[in-house]
Design an enzyme around this catalytic site. Structure first.
Site, PDB file in Angstrom:
ATOM      1  CB  CYS A  55       1.164   2.511   7.685  1.00  0.00           C
ATOM      2  SG  CYS A  55      -0.529   2.948   7.649  1.00  0.00           S
ATOM      3  CB  CYS A 111      -0.916  -0.010   1.233  1.00  0.00           C
ATOM      4  SG  CYS A 111      -1.872   1.529   1.554  1.00  0.00           S
ATOM      5  CG  ASP A 144      -1.890  24.874  10.711  1.00  0.00           C
ATOM      6  OD1 ASP A 144      -0.856  24.340  10.335  1.00  0.00           O
ATOM      7  OD2 ASP A 144      -2.918  24.607  11.138  1.00  0.00           O
ATOM      8  CB  CYS A 201      -7.923   0.870   5.428  1.00  0.00           C
ATOM      9  SG  CYS A 201      -6.706   2.207   6.197  1.00  0.00           S
ATOM     10  CB  CYS A 213       2.143  19.483   8.556  1.00  0.00           C
ATOM     11  SG  CYS A 213       2.108  20.374   6.808  1.00  0.00           S
TER      12      CYS A 213
END
Length: 477
Positions: A85, A82, A400, A178, A427
């Site tokens: 992760c 995938c 942000d 998932c 981020c």
């Protein structure tokens, strides 16, 4: 006559020594750094090189001779295929230490500014089923894994609903389960896929750009409210109505069932008309007693519980007393702006997406907040010196920005405005560090707090508090 590409070698019995950017592991071989996915420090492996440059190479693990003691068993059956992760094989505590180091490296190597000790990273309360938003793609050409190809089995049904294979726009891996969102998301996706197959609906052809079933977005809020937005590649009202009616009947949990007919080349629906089929055209999130309205085009932090902890850090760093004018840049749906408004005199939010600004205004209204103003437009065009002259010099700025960080013009306006304090939520610690270097001429860093929003990935959020240097305070006084 084309020259045949030289076959790259396989490096044998190599020890993985560390983790690197983008979730890769790394090894060092004869002074060269080799990046590989899915390795763990302490592994002894054979690496097939796929790219070789002067100072580094890339490769993939083809054999593990000895597994690192650091390794844990990944939970997901799609792990390594995938691509979503990349750290499932690493213990969560180790993941956090890697993210802490990522922030430290960005401050030291990119920003190169004086900074206090970085606070220990705030880990996620939940490391599974933590995402409130997932997006799936339908395809008529399911990606076949190496194991499937080797099996010799034929796969006449190639219709799939899942995720794009990294780096391949037309390859979609069919997802069985998932673990990143509540299992309701899996059940909705599977139901739509099976309904489509049973009724002969065409799945989207990503190369030829046609097909009925195209994409699916599922939002599951911390309040329990659920939004499903189905994107169709063809305007077939009979088939669309039949599918959505079946979904509405099967899943009473869905608060907002919507759809869009998207015949553009790309999957984005931000510029498309989204039609409400059943329920409301929004769902609501909750944070500290405040309700936040989320529409199909709205941005909201993907990990709801951690978003509260992230915004709490930002509010604490702002050190509000109730008398401050606050500018909230890249405000989105006004989550931070409304979250801090009770402790400020006035909050002005600016955001690029007009629909998000409309949501921000509604969020203020439904929560009885009357000390906010919101403006839509490109940040570098809206936040000008004349804008600040009209609305007042801010005491505090909360920023942000997206992963790319702030445009240099925006940084210059901030420097000219000279707010007493800046709270920078990021981020992407690398672009944040670049911006911190630009702000260093007037500001000093007095606190740094990493927050993990995305377990099992290399992504990390970071909040930095900056205050105006003493000599600058005298100039602006």
């Amino acid at each position: 006559m084309s020259r045949k590409r030289k076959e790259l070698p396989t490096l044998e019995q190599i020890e993985i020594s560390d983790v690197a950017a983008e979730g890769n592991a790394l090894a060092r071989v004869d002074g060269m750094v080799v990046f590989v996915p899915y390795g763990a420090p302490g592994d002894i492996v054979d690496i097939k090189l796929t790219k070789k440059k002067k100072n580094y190479a890339e490769g993939r693990v083809v054999k593990i001779h000895k597994q690192s003691e650091t390794r844990v068993n990944p939970k997901c059956g799609h792990f390594t295929v995938c691509g979503g992760c990349r750290w499932q094989h690493l213990p969560y505590g180790f993941q956090l230490s890697c993210k802490q180091r990522q922030v430290e490296d960005a401050i030291q190597r990119i920003a190169k500014v004086e900074a206090p000790e970085i606070s220990p990273i705030i880990g996620s309360e939940s490391i599974w089923e933590y995402r409130n938003k997932m997006e799936y793609t339908f395809s008529n050409k399911m990606w076949l894994t190496f194991e499937q190809l080797e099996s010799g089995e034929e796969f006449p049904d190639r219709n799939a609903a899942g995720f794009h294979i990294p780096g391949a726009f037309d390859k979609v891996l069919d997802i069985d389960k998932c673990h990143l969102q509540d299992d309701l998301g899996n059940r909705i996706r599977t139901f739509i896929k099976e309904f489509g197959k049973a009724n002969g609906y065409s799945f989207y052809d990503l190369r030829e750009q046609h097909g009925l079933l195209r994409t699916l977005m599922i939002r599951i809020a911390s309040t329990g409210e659920v939004m499903a937005v189905m994107s169709f590649g063809e305007d077939n009202s009979e088939a669309i109505n039949a599918l959505l009616t079946a979904v509405a009947n099967e899943f009473s949990e869905i608060t907002s069932l919507m759809y869009v007919v998207n015949t553009k080349v790309n999957d984005t629906i931000g510029d498309q008309e989204i039609i409400t089929f059943a329920g409301r055209d929004y769902i609501e999130e909750e944070m500290e007693g405040l309700r936040f309205r989320i529409g199909p085009k709205s941005f909201y932090q993907t990990n709801s519980r951690q978003a509260y902890r992230l915004y709490s850090v930002a509010r604490d760093f702002a050190e509000l007393t109730g008398d401050e004018l606050v500018y909230d840049l890249y405000t989105g749906t006004g989550t931070i702006a409304n979250f801090v408004a009770r402790k400020a005199r006035k909050v002005i939010g600016i955001e690029y997406v007009p629909e998000a600004i409309e949501d921000a205004k509604i969020n203020s209204k439904v929560n009885g907040i009357d000390n906010t103003l919101f403006y839509a437009g490109d940040m570098k065009d809206v936040l000008t010196d004349s804008f600040i002259e009209i609305h007042g010099r801010p005491d505090v700025m909360i920023v942000d920005p997206p992963r790319a960080g702030m445009h240099e013009d925006v940084v210059n306006v901030i420097l000219n405005a000279s707010p007493r304090r800046i709270v920078y939520v990021s981020c992407n610690p690398a672009t944040q560090a670049r911006d911190l270097a630009l702000l260093d001429q007037k500001y000093k860093i007095d606190a740094i707090q990493p927050v993990d929003m995305f377990p099992h990935t290399a992504h990390v959020e970071n909040v930095v508090s900056l205050t105006l240097r003493d000599n600058e305070k005298e100039v602006t006084a």
